[in-house]
Design a protein around this motif. Structure first.
Motif, PDB file in Angstrom:
ATOM      1  N   SER A 116     -56.809 106.371  50.318  1.00 29.67           N
ATOM      2  CA  SER A 116     -58.045 105.885  50.931  1.00 29.67           C
ATOM      3  C   SER A 116     -58.077 104.365  51.048  1.00 29.67           C
ATOM      4  O   SER A 116     -57.741 103.642  50.106  1.00 29.67           O
ATOM      5  CB  SER A 116     -59.255 106.351  50.119  1.00 29.67           C
ATOM      6  N   ILE A 117     -58.521 103.900  52.234  1.00 25.90           N
ATOM      7  CA  ILE A 117     -58.678 102.479  52.520  1.00 25.90           C
ATOM      8  C   ILE A 117     -59.987 102.285  53.282  1.00 25.90           C
ATOM      9  O   ILE A 117     -60.659 103.256  53.611  1.00 25.90           O
ATOM     10  CB  ILE A 117     -57.482 101.934  53.343  1.00 25.90           C
ATOM     11  N   TRP A 118     -60.328 101.018  53.605  1.00 28.50           N
ATOM     12  CA  TRP A 118     -61.581 100.797  54.330  1.00 28.50           C
ATOM     13  C   TRP A 118     -61.416  99.991  55.615  1.00 28.50           C
ATOM     14  O   TRP A 118     -62.406  99.636  56.240  1.00 28.50           O
ATOM     15  CB  TRP A 118     -62.610 100.099  53.442  1.00 28.50           C
ATOM     16  N   PRO A 126     -59.594 109.972  45.407  1.00 29.52           N
ATOM     17  CA  PRO A 126     -58.300 110.094  46.083  1.00 29.52           C
ATOM     18  C   PRO A 126     -57.165 109.718  45.129  1.00 29.52           C
ATOM     19  O   PRO A 126     -57.350 108.901  44.220  1.00 29.52           O
ATOM     20  CB  PRO A 126     -58.400 109.096  47.232  1.00 29.52           C
ATOM     21  N   ASP A 127     -55.989 110.309  45.340  1.00 33.79           N
ATOM     22  CA  ASP A 127     -54.858 110.018  44.465  1.00 33.79           C
ATOM     23  C   ASP A 127     -54.550 108.528  44.421  1.00 33.79           C
ATOM     24  O   ASP A 127     -54.317 107.945  43.358  1.00 33.79           O
ATOM     25  CB  ASP A 127     -53.611 110.765  44.972  1.00 33.79           C
ATOM     26  N   ILE A 128     -54.527 107.923  45.607  1.00 33.14           N
ATOM     27  CA  ILE A 128     -54.210 106.506  45.737  1.00 33.14           C
ATOM     28  C   ILE A 128     -55.345 105.850  46.519  1.00 33.14           C
ATOM     29  O   ILE A 128     -55.848 106.430  47.484  1.00 33.14           O
ATOM     30  CB  ILE A 128     -52.885 106.291  46.502  1.00 33.14           C
ATOM     31  N   PHE A 129     -55.761 104.664  46.109  1.00 31.37           N
ATOM     32  CA  PHE A 129     -56.821 103.992  46.861  1.00 31.37           C
ATOM     33  C   PHE A 129     -56.737 102.488  46.676  1.00 31.37           C
ATOM     34  O   PHE A 129     -56.173 101.988  45.708  1.00 31.37           O
ATOM     35  CB  PHE A 129     -58.215 104.503  46.479  1.00 31.37           C
ATOM     36  N   TRP A 130     -57.311 101.791  47.670  1.00 27.21           N
ATOM     37  CA  TRP A 130     -57.437 100.342  47.588  1.00 27.21           C
ATOM     38  C   TRP A 130     -58.483  99.986  46.538  1.00 27.21           C
ATOM     39  O   TRP A 130     -59.520 100.639  46.419  1.00 27.21           O
ATOM     40  CB  TRP A 130     -57.908  99.773  48.914  1.00 27.21           C
ATOM     41  N   ILE A 131     -58.210  98.896  45.806  1.00 28.62           N
ATOM     42  CA  ILE A 131     -59.181  98.370  44.865  1.00 28.62           C
ATOM     43  C   ILE A 131     -59.206  96.849  45.016  1.00 28.62           C
ATOM     44  O   ILE A 131     -58.189  96.242  45.349  1.00 28.62           O
ATOM     45  CB  ILE A 131     -58.829  98.778  43.409  1.00 28.62           C
ATOM     46  N   LEU A 154     -54.032 109.859  55.079  1.00 29.52           N
ATOM     47  CA  LEU A 154     -54.774 108.608  55.073  1.00 29.52           C
ATOM     48  C   LEU A 154     -56.234 108.851  55.410  1.00 29.52           C
ATOM     49  O   LEU A 154     -56.559 109.502  56.393  1.00 29.52           O
ATOM     50  CB  LEU A 154     -54.161 107.636  56.085  1.00 29.52           C
ATOM     51  N   GLU A 155     -57.121 108.299  54.585  1.00 34.70           N
ATOM     52  CA  GLU A 155     -58.561 108.398  54.792  1.00 34.70           C
ATOM     53  C   GLU A 155     -59.115 106.986  54.959  1.00 34.70           C
ATOM     54  O   GLU A 155     -58.821 106.105  54.158  1.00 34.70           O
ATOM     55  CB  GLU A 155     -59.240 109.084  53.606  1.00 34.70           C
ATOM     56  N   ILE A 156     -59.930 106.763  55.999  1.00 33.89           N
ATOM     57  CA  ILE A 156     -60.463 105.427  56.276  1.00 33.89           C
ATOM     58  C   ILE A 156     -61.992 105.492  56.337  1.00 33.89           C
ATOM     59  O   ILE A 156     -62.558 106.370  56.983  1.00 33.89           O
ATOM     60  CB  ILE A 156     -59.920 104.865  57.603  1.00 33.89           C
ATOM     61  N   TYR A 157     -62.639 104.534  55.676  1.00 32.34           N
ATOM     62  CA  TYR A 157     -64.101 104.488  55.612  1.00 32.34           C
ATOM     63  C   TYR A 157     -64.605 103.101  55.970  1.00 32.34           C
ATOM     64  O   TYR A 157     -63.837 102.141  55.999  1.00 32.34           O
ATOM     65  CB  TYR A 157     -64.573 104.839  54.190  1.00 32.34           C
TER      66      TYR A 157
END
Length: 431
Positions: A38-40, A88-93, A66-69
């Protein structure tokens, strides 16, 4: 930091997925491992999808979705998902949220994976690495980063007979340039604009860094807002914002510094480097291809221009059922090869030391923009302040600055209120 664009309704289905944990981690019927990432920011979509495709070719047993918000939705839904162990397993922080999640045991300790895969953390910009290290544990691997800059409208300057300012300027030189610009620019066009207190990174934090200090001590225990250096930097920044050299506070708040500069209502704007592509987008900006990138001016007798540096990290959710696979993908995304390709496609700087020179080169080749000052700023940058409860002390600062700008409290009263309020948050954290 992020472009924070609003996303279209096509993302509604994936938004629901984030909140509920549907398509949760696990093996599909064909035996493949399915990971959610997940990213934004849609501006990174092409680069990340390209790297996902490259990775999946070499690892056919893994599917990465890939999931985008939108920026606003991202954090609300991540908090809900993490609380329900369906993140999500992997995500931006970001550094602003990182310690909160690490402290709540919602992130995987990456130290064993780093050691097992022989990842050399010395390959990455140290300020970014340390940004995601909490209690001597690495919880995320840095990727994209940004710094504070000033953009100057070259066409507007030329049109009205102004001189371009010196490249490595001081605060006093910027003010002198703005004074001259004030006498030559047409009515309704200001020499400079900035977000004032709507974005702490752009003004508040950069002003403190440019003055040669930081807002919070390195051990995270002491607020330094009332130190002479920090106080001087903050005062200079807000005095400019309330002067006739700057767009009026009301106009700045109502319209926004970015739109004012993009519509040529200001000759210069204080901003962050991650917004450059928006300013250079012909569909969104009248100044596309017409501005120069300057460092944030020096506010004290420091050797070089200083700015805060911020960025993103790739983290693994503690609830992931496939931590090994998630790490393997992050390890690939963090390679020199992947970060080089990411830079070339997304036109953003990446954390690997060996690809720093790629960023100004590809930006110049592809869109004609000289961003050579940005990697130089990164060398001398100050990490953006971050603690477990960043959001709590940020709210203290925002609210207090609002009071000061509305004339309810004096500058000295605002400094004391921010110092005491931030210190109170830090004291609670460190009990």
């Amino acid at each position: 930091m992020a472009l924070k664009k609003k996303l279209v309704s096509a993302l509604m289905a994936v938004t629901l997925c984030f909140a509920t944990g549907c398509s949760s981690t696990g093996k599909e019927e064909d035996g493949k491992v399915s990971l959610r990432y997940s990213i934004w920011d849609t501006g990174h979509k092409e680069a990340i999808e390209t790297l996902i495709q490259d990775y999946e070719k070499e690892n056919p047993n893994v599917d990465i979705n890939l999931e985008i918000y939108s920026w606003a939705d991202y954090w609300t839904k991540l908090e809900t998902a993490a609380a329900g162990d369906s993140a999500p397993d992997i995500f931006w922080i970001t550094s602003g949220y990182f310690r909160q999640y690490a402290n709540a045991d919602k992130l995987v300790d990456l130290e064993p994976y780093i050691k097992e895969s022989s990842m050399d953390m010395n390959n990455y910009l140290p300020r970014l690495v340390n940004m995601y290290n909490y209690k001597n544990i690495q919880y995320a691997i840095p990727t994209f980063w940004d710094v504070g800059v000033v953009l100057v409208n070259e066409e507007l300057i030329k049109e009205h007979g102004l001189e371009m300012p010196p490249k490595d300027w001081t605060w006093e030189e910027m003010l002198a340039w703005a004074e001259d610009a004030k006498t030559k620019l047409p009515e309704g066009v200001s020499p400079i604009t900035s977000p004032l207190n709507s974005d702490l990174q752009v003004g508040f934090h950069n002003a403190i860094a440019s003055s040669g200090t930081q807002m919070i001590s390195e051990d995270g225990k002491t607020a330094l807002i009332d130190t002479p250096e920090a106080k001087d930097g903050i005062k200079k920044f807000f005095e400019l914002g309330q002067s006739d050299l700057h767009t009026s506070p009301n106009e700045t708040i109502e319209v926004g510094a970015g739109p004012l500069f993009r519509s040529s209502k200001a000759a210069a704007v204080e901003t962050i480097s991650c917004y450059l592509l928006i300013y250079n987008d012909e569909e969104q900006s009248d100044v596309a291809g017409k501005f120069a990138v300057y460092p944030f001016p020096k506010m004290s007798e420091v050797d070089k221009s200083k700015s805060v540096i911020s960025g993103l990290g790739n983290a693994i959710a503690s609830n992931s059922e496939h931590k090994e696979e998630a790490w393997d993908f992050i390890n690939y995304m963090s390679s020199e090869e992947a970060m080089r390709k990411y830079t070339e496609i997304a036109l953003v700087p990446q954390a690997h030391k060996n690809v720093q020179a790629d960023y100004p080169k590809v930006v110049k080749e592809k869109i004609g923009l000289d961003v050579s000052v940005i990697p130089e700023l990164a060398k001398n940058a100050v990490p953006i302040p971050s603690t477990v409860n960043t959001m709590a002390w940020e709210r203290v600062i925002f609210d207090t600055l609002d009071e000061h700008m509305q004339g309810k409290i004096t500058f000295d009263e605002a400094i004391k209120k921010m110092q005491d309020g931030v210190q109170e948050v830090l004291d609670k954290e460190n009990k």
